[in-house]
Write a protein that holds these residues in place. Structure first.
Motif, PDB file in Angstrom:
ATOM      1  N   GLU A  23      -1.882 -18.341  -1.604  1.00 55.61           N
ATOM      2  CA  GLU A  23      -1.330 -18.659  -0.086  1.00 55.61           C
ATOM      3  C   GLU A  23      -0.603 -17.209   0.396  1.00 55.61           C
ATOM      4  N   PRO A  24      -0.302 -17.040   1.575  1.00 56.94           N
ATOM      5  CA  PRO A  24       0.292 -15.935   2.052  1.00 56.94           C
ATOM      6  C   PRO A  24       1.649 -15.628   1.470  1.00 56.94           C
ATOM      7  N   ALA A  25       2.244 -16.781   1.363  1.00 56.47           N
ATOM      8  CA  ALA A  25       3.646 -16.503   0.696  1.00 56.47           C
ATOM      9  C   ALA A  25       3.637 -15.573  -0.765  1.00 56.47           C
ATOM     10  N   ASN A  26       2.424 -15.609  -1.302  1.00 57.87           N
ATOM     11  CA  ASN A  26       2.342 -14.868  -2.475  1.00 57.87           C
ATOM     12  C   ASN A  26       1.756 -13.543  -2.304  1.00 57.87           C
ATOM     13  N   TRP A  27       1.351 -13.290  -1.356  1.00 54.23           N
ATOM     14  CA  TRP A  27       0.594 -11.833  -0.964  1.00 54.23           C
ATOM     15  C   TRP A  27       1.548 -10.547  -1.248  1.00 54.23           C
ATOM     16  N   GLU A  28       0.996  -9.743  -1.913  1.00 55.77           N
ATOM     17  CA  GLU A  28       1.427  -8.271  -2.193  1.00 55.77           C
ATOM     18  C   GLU A  28       0.670  -7.358  -1.457  1.00 55.77           C
ATOM     19  N   ALA A  29       1.219  -6.301  -0.751  1.00 58.44           N
ATOM     20  CA  ALA A  29       0.416  -5.279   0.068  1.00 58.44           C
ATOM     21  C   ALA A  29       0.045  -4.334  -0.909  1.00 58.44           C
ATOM     22  N   LEU A  30      -1.468  -4.062  -1.273  1.00 54.41           N
ATOM     23  CA  LEU A  30      -2.041  -3.147  -1.751  1.00 54.41           C
ATOM     24  C   LEU A  30      -2.207  -2.302  -1.023  1.00 54.41           C
ATOM     25  N   ILE A  31      -2.947  -2.232   0.098  1.00 60.04           N
ATOM     26  CA  ILE A  31      -3.017  -1.144   0.934  1.00 60.04           C
ATOM     27  C   ILE A  31      -2.204  -1.582   2.205  1.00 60.04           C
ATOM     28  N   PRO A  32      -1.118  -0.843   2.336  1.00 63.46           N
ATOM     29  CA  PRO A  32      -0.214  -1.245   3.808  1.00 63.46           C
ATOM     30  C   PRO A  32      -0.931  -1.112   5.039  1.00 63.46           C
ATOM     31  N   GLU A  33      -0.497  -1.590   5.947  1.00 60.73           N
ATOM     32  CA  GLU A  33      -0.822  -1.265   7.504  1.00 60.73           C
ATOM     33  C   GLU A  33      -0.552   0.123   7.636  1.00 60.73           C
ATOM     34  N   SER A  34      -1.132   0.773   8.467  1.00 58.21           N
ATOM     35  CA  SER A  34      -0.795   2.278   8.751  1.00 58.21           C
ATOM     36  C   SER A  34      -0.879   2.416  10.258  1.00 58.21           C
ATOM     37  N   GLU A  35      -0.938   3.557  10.804  1.00 59.33           N
ATOM     38  CA  GLU A  35      -0.938   3.848  12.427  1.00 59.33           C
ATOM     39  C   GLU A  35      -2.289   3.717  12.803  1.00 59.33           C
ATOM     40  N   ASN A  36      -3.263   3.763  12.062  1.00 60.45           N
ATOM     41  CA  ASN A  36      -4.640   3.738  12.320  1.00 60.45           C
ATOM     42  C   ASN A  36      -5.282   2.607  11.997  1.00 60.45           C
ATOM     43  N   VAL A  37      -6.156   1.912  12.737  1.00 61.65           N
ATOM     44  CA  VAL A  37      -6.855   0.698  12.452  1.00 61.65           C
ATOM     45  C   VAL A  37      -7.685   0.795  11.074  1.00 61.65           C
ATOM     46  N   LEU A  38      -7.431   0.036  10.093  1.00 64.07           N
ATOM     47  CA  LEU A  38      -8.439  -0.173   9.033  1.00 64.07           C
ATOM     48  C   LEU A  38      -9.778  -0.996   9.426  1.00 64.07           C
ATOM     49  N   ASN A  39     -10.553  -0.239   9.746  1.00 64.49           N
ATOM     50  CA  ASN A  39     -11.637  -1.017  10.602  1.00 64.49           C
ATOM     51  C   ASN A  39     -12.740  -1.780   9.536  1.00 64.49           C
ATOM     52  N   ASN A  40     -12.536  -1.265   8.266  1.00 68.35           N
ATOM     53  CA  ASN A  40     -13.427  -1.745   7.245  1.00 68.35           C
ATOM     54  C   ASN A  40     -13.145  -1.684   5.846  1.00 68.35           C
ATOM     55  N   ALA A  42     -12.796   7.959   9.893  1.00 69.95           N
ATOM     56  CA  ALA A  42     -11.983   8.489   8.640  1.00 69.95           C
ATOM     57  C   ALA A  42     -12.001   7.695   7.388  1.00 69.95           C
ATOM     58  N   VAL A  43     -12.575   8.021   6.246  1.00 68.84           N
ATOM     59  CA  VAL A  43     -12.868   7.526   5.161  1.00 68.84           C
ATOM     60  C   VAL A  43     -12.070   7.806   3.999  1.00 68.84           C
ATOM     61  N   GLN A  44     -11.414   6.943   3.265  1.00 74.13           N
ATOM     62  CA  GLN A  44     -10.481   7.106   1.979  1.00 74.13           C
ATOM     63  C   GLN A  44     -11.164   6.289   0.890  1.00 74.13           C
ATOM     64  N   GLN A  45     -10.865   7.081  -0.268  1.00 77.74           N
ATOM     65  CA  GLN A  45     -11.511   6.345  -1.642  1.00 77.74           C
ATOM     66  C   GLN A  45     -10.159   6.139  -2.460  1.00 77.74           C
ATOM     67  N   VAL A  46      -9.932   5.005  -2.638  1.00 76.58           N
ATOM     68  CA  VAL A  46      -8.703   4.780  -3.471  1.00 76.58           C
ATOM     69  C   VAL A  46      -9.241   3.828  -4.592  1.00 76.58           C
ATOM     70  N   ASN A  47      -8.671   3.685  -5.785  1.00 76.57           N
ATOM     71  CA  ASN A  47      -8.947   2.875  -6.980  1.00 76.57           C
ATOM     72  C   ASN A  47      -8.414   1.501  -6.660  1.00 76.57           C
ATOM     73  N   LEU A  48      -8.884   0.493  -7.488  1.00 76.09           N
ATOM     74  CA  LEU A  48      -8.526  -0.749  -7.445  1.00 76.09           C
ATOM     75  C   LEU A  48      -6.942  -1.221  -7.552  1.00 76.09           C
ATOM     76  N   SER A  49      -6.133  -0.147  -7.991  1.00 75.31           N
ATOM     77  CA  SER A  49      -4.760  -0.347  -7.993  1.00 75.31           C
ATOM     78  C   SER A  49      -4.128  -0.051  -6.676  1.00 75.31           C
ATOM     79  N   GLY A  50      -4.991   0.757  -5.878  1.00 79.68           N
ATOM     80  CA  GLY A  50      -4.553   1.162  -4.484  1.00 79.68           C
ATOM     81  C   GLY A  50      -3.936   2.604  -4.474  1.00 79.68           C
ATOM     82  N   GLU A  51      -4.337   3.085  -5.577  1.00 80.24           N
ATOM     83  CA  GLU A  51      -3.829   4.727  -5.582  1.00 80.24           C
ATOM     84  C   GLU A  51      -4.997   5.720  -5.021  1.00 80.24           C
ATOM     85  N   TYR A  52      -4.438   6.412  -4.084  1.00 77.44           N
ATOM     86  CA  TYR A  52      -5.168   7.323  -3.330  1.00 77.44           C
ATOM     87  C   TYR A  52      -6.059   8.113  -4.288  1.00 77.44           C
TER      88      TYR A  52
END
Length: 712
Positions: free
Chosen positions: A337-354, A373-383
């Motif tokens: 449930e949302p109460a237990n969510w932790e941000a892995l990729i936080p919201e940025s000023e640009n829309v995360l379209n997909n 604009a496409v970014q590659q990150v690992n499954l731990s969220g590291e750029y």
């Protein structure tokens, strides 16, 4: 529509009085029908609303059939007399005639992809064991499904090992589908053909069977108009009859749109349930646990959510909950449930379209002022890195299996044809894989992005494409296109439609209106319900910008849009009939008081609101509904309304009624016509030959009514 009958032909003389003479292309006066009116009145919160053309909503009646024939006879007679129509058709056809190949996807030992040699009505589905070799085989050829090319493939879905595959087919552009399963080795059909599927994909569970969604079978004759209400998810076991398919979701939880998909490891069945086009509940079921039942992760329709990855008990969810520009959160199946969510990729000023996964990485596709604009990150969220793209444009396709070492993605822009690149996941190297050879020179054109001010001061972006070195002298035929709804983002993309217009000598402009998703949920909501007028204001301001900056003048400006964009054009031409010289509303939503009564229309209420929900909402819709805001004795732009007899998304009655009233009220000499395609739907699956015919007619109509000729 039913086939033409002798009785329907005889009805033409009884139903129509020919009037409103207007000058035809050949210099000879032509006539179009005046449609009969009936005494139909609805009352909304004490306000009486006349609907004299209600009878045109009956797509099965002989009267409607006769009306369609009469309108098409006038329209095609007009179009065929345009002296340069053949020249336009020749250029459009030449631009369509190039090989188009999609990015290959690996399933089992094969890579599968679509290819069209140029003028084939439907793209052919191929496969190969080696994408770099010339050895390929036709797996499925939809051009053999029907003689006229109007039966199309509408999706392909493979079991995890690639040994079984289900494909969907659409007949005449309808949203209703059939599903056929094949053994991929032998290409032989396996089991039953499923019928009456709608708004669904297919999600395989092992080789046992698959999940799909649909509504109850429609009554005879109502498939193209009946309201779609209670969607259900079924499980089909391979080799059994469809009649034995079991409902796995939708009997107790009744929703208008539901979909089911499995995580890559096939452990979790995820269900999305919605009442409209925006906002969904989210459920999950642990299939490894026989005692497990559905766990409801989200219990409202306020935001959008999708499970994009699982790793053991860990779940990654793409969501705009408390993040209008979207974020990726992580949680576990034990406490999702949302109460237990932790941000892995936080919201940025640009829309995360997909967001998607491939090779044990995440690929984040952002929109920066409507550009990819496409970014590659690992499954731990590291750029890891930015994916280097060729230029300003749109990129898609960054998905694959966990063990993939390469993926294939597609990049395109207004003058950059859809090109497939191979991406090496570990090194980040992109290499050209397939590039089309289109019969035009992109170096002759330039694309710019401008920002203009809307009525309330909001800055709105717009792309403008034209010949390099063009002088701004207010004399160029200009086509302004928009959509502005349902969180859909218009991004720079290659289209033979737009290239054809440029090659004929025009300027193309595309505005990123509120209501879309270019700047996240706040941008979307700013163009919905009681704020829908913002969308029309944005579009009108886009037209005014083009006039003020001397790209064109009103008589040489055309406005065009389809579906929700057809509503946009209809509202613009009723509010500002002086803005443009030509209007092309395509498959538009024109009756805002009754749209929810047909097919999937009720789902659009999340964007539009409904006339029966409150007096305030009724008056708001009534004040801009294109059908209801046409005024007698008004000079409207030259108008070509387009629709199709098999459109069961936005039923053609919208366009029929709008055309009838427009022809009644229009006081100018400019033609106001309706072009009704047969054996076609809302757009998807339209044969290439019909696309060429439609585009030829539209551009010939626009140029002729601008007093222009196509450039040599």
């Amino acid at each position: 529509m039913k086939k033409k009958t002798l009785s329907s032909l005889l009805l033409i003389s009884l139903l129509f009085i020919y009037c409103n003479r207007l000058p035809g292309p050949s210099g000879v006066d032509i006539q179009y029908p005046e449609t009969k009116k009936v005494d139909t009145v609805d009352t909304y919160f004490g306000t009486e609303v006349a609907d004299p053309y209600r009878w045109l909503e009956d797509d099965n009646s002989a009267e409607t059939e006769a009306w369609v024939e009469a309108q098409n006879e006038v329209t095609y007679s007009y179009l065929e007399e345009i002296p340069f129509r053949d020249q336009v058709e020749e250029r459009v056809k030449a631009l369509f005639d190039y090989q188009r190949v999609t990015a290959p996807n690996r399933h089992g030992d094969y890579y599968y992809y679509y290819k069209n040699d140029g003028l084939q009505d439907q793209s052919v589905y191929y496969r190969t064991m080696d994408p770099d070799s010339d050895k390929e085989e036709v797996f499925l050829n939809p051009n053999e499904f029907s003689e006229d090319g109007t039966i199309s493939m509408a999706g392909t879905f493979f079991s995890k090992d690639g040994s079984l595959m289900t494909y969907l087919i659409s007949d005449g552009g309808s949203d209703w589908r059939k599903a056929i399963t094949l053994n991929t080795e032998t290409k032989e059909m396996v089991g039953d053909t499923l019928t009456d599927l709608k708004f669904t994909g297919v999600s395989w569970r092992g080789n046992e069977g698959f999940y799909y969604s649909s509504y109850e079978r429609p009554e005879e004759g109502e498939a193209l108009t009946a309201a779609n209400q209670n969607h259900k998810v079924y499980f089909h076991e391979v080799g059994t009859l469809q009649s034995s398919d079991r409902v796995v979701f939708g009997d107790e939880v009744r929703r208008r749109i539901v979909s089911a998909y499995l995580t890559e490891d096939e452990r979790f069945l995820v269900l999305s349930a919605a009442q409209g086009t925006s906002g969904n509940e989210l459920y999950i079921n642990d299939l490894d646990n026989p005692e497990s039942d559905y766990i409801q992760i989200i219990d409202d329709f306020e935001n959008n959510h999708q499970v994009i990855h699982s790793d053991g008990d860990r779940l990654l969810i793409y969501t705009n909950r408390e993040a209008p520009n979207y974020q990726i959160v992580e949680t576990t199946i034990d406490a999702p449930e949302p109460a237990n969510w932790e941000a892995l990729i936080p919201e940025s000023e640009n829309v995360l379209n997909n967001a998607s996964t491939a090779g044990s990485y995440l690929f984040l596709n952002y929109l920066e002022d409507a550009k990819s604009a496409v970014q590659q990150v690992n499954l731990s969220g590291e750029y890891v890195r930015d994916v280097e793209l060729p230029t300003i444009g749109s990129a898609s396709g960054f998905s694959g299996e966990a063990d993939d070492e390469v993926l294939y993605y597609t990049f395109n822009s207004f003058t950059y044809p859809r090109t497939v690149f191979r991406y090496h996941i570990e090194s980040g190297e992109s290499e050209l894989f397939k590039q089309p050879n289109v019969a035009f020179d992109p170096d002759r054109y330039e694309t710019k992005q401008v920002f203009y001010e809307s009525k309330d001061g909001t800055e709105v972006p717009m792309f403008i494409v034209h010949r390099k070195g063009m002088e701004r002298n207010a004399n160029h035929p200009t086509l302004l296109y928009g959509y502005g709804g349902f969180n859909i983002s218009l991004t720079p993309s290659f289209s033979t439609d737009w290239i054809s217009w440029l090659e004929l000598g025009g300027v193309f402009a595309m505005a990123n209106l509120r209501g879309g998703g270019e700047y996240g949920e706040e941008w979307h909501e700013a163009g919905t319900k009681m704020q829908k007028q913002n969308v029309f204001d944005d579009f009108i301001a886009a037209g005014e910008y083009l006039l003020q900056q001397d790209y064109t003048r009103s008589s040489k400006l055309a406005i065009m849009g389809g579906s929700n964009g057809g509503l946009l054009v209809g509202a613009t031409m009723t509010q500002r009939p002086d803005l443009a010289g030509v209007a092309i509303p395509q498959v538009g939503v024109m009756d805002m008081l009754r749209y929810h009564k047909f097919t999937i229309g009720a789902a659009w209420a999340s964007d539009y609101g409904r006339a029966d929900e409150s007096e305030e909402m009724f008056h708001y819709l009534y004040d801009y509904s294109p059908y209801h805001n046409l005024e007698p004795n008004t000079e409207y732009p030259a108008t070509l309304i387009t629709t199709a007899d098999h459109d069961d998304r936005v039923v053609p009655a919208h366009s029929f009624k709008f055309a009838a009233r427009l022809q009644e009220y229009h006081s100018g000499d400019e033609p106001v016509l309706i072009r009704i395609e047969t054996r076609a739907g809302h757009g998807a699956g339209t044969p290439t030959s019909k696309e060429i015919e439609q585009l030829t007619d539209i551009y010939s109509f626009i140029l002729y009514n601008m007093n222009e000729k196509p450039e040599e």
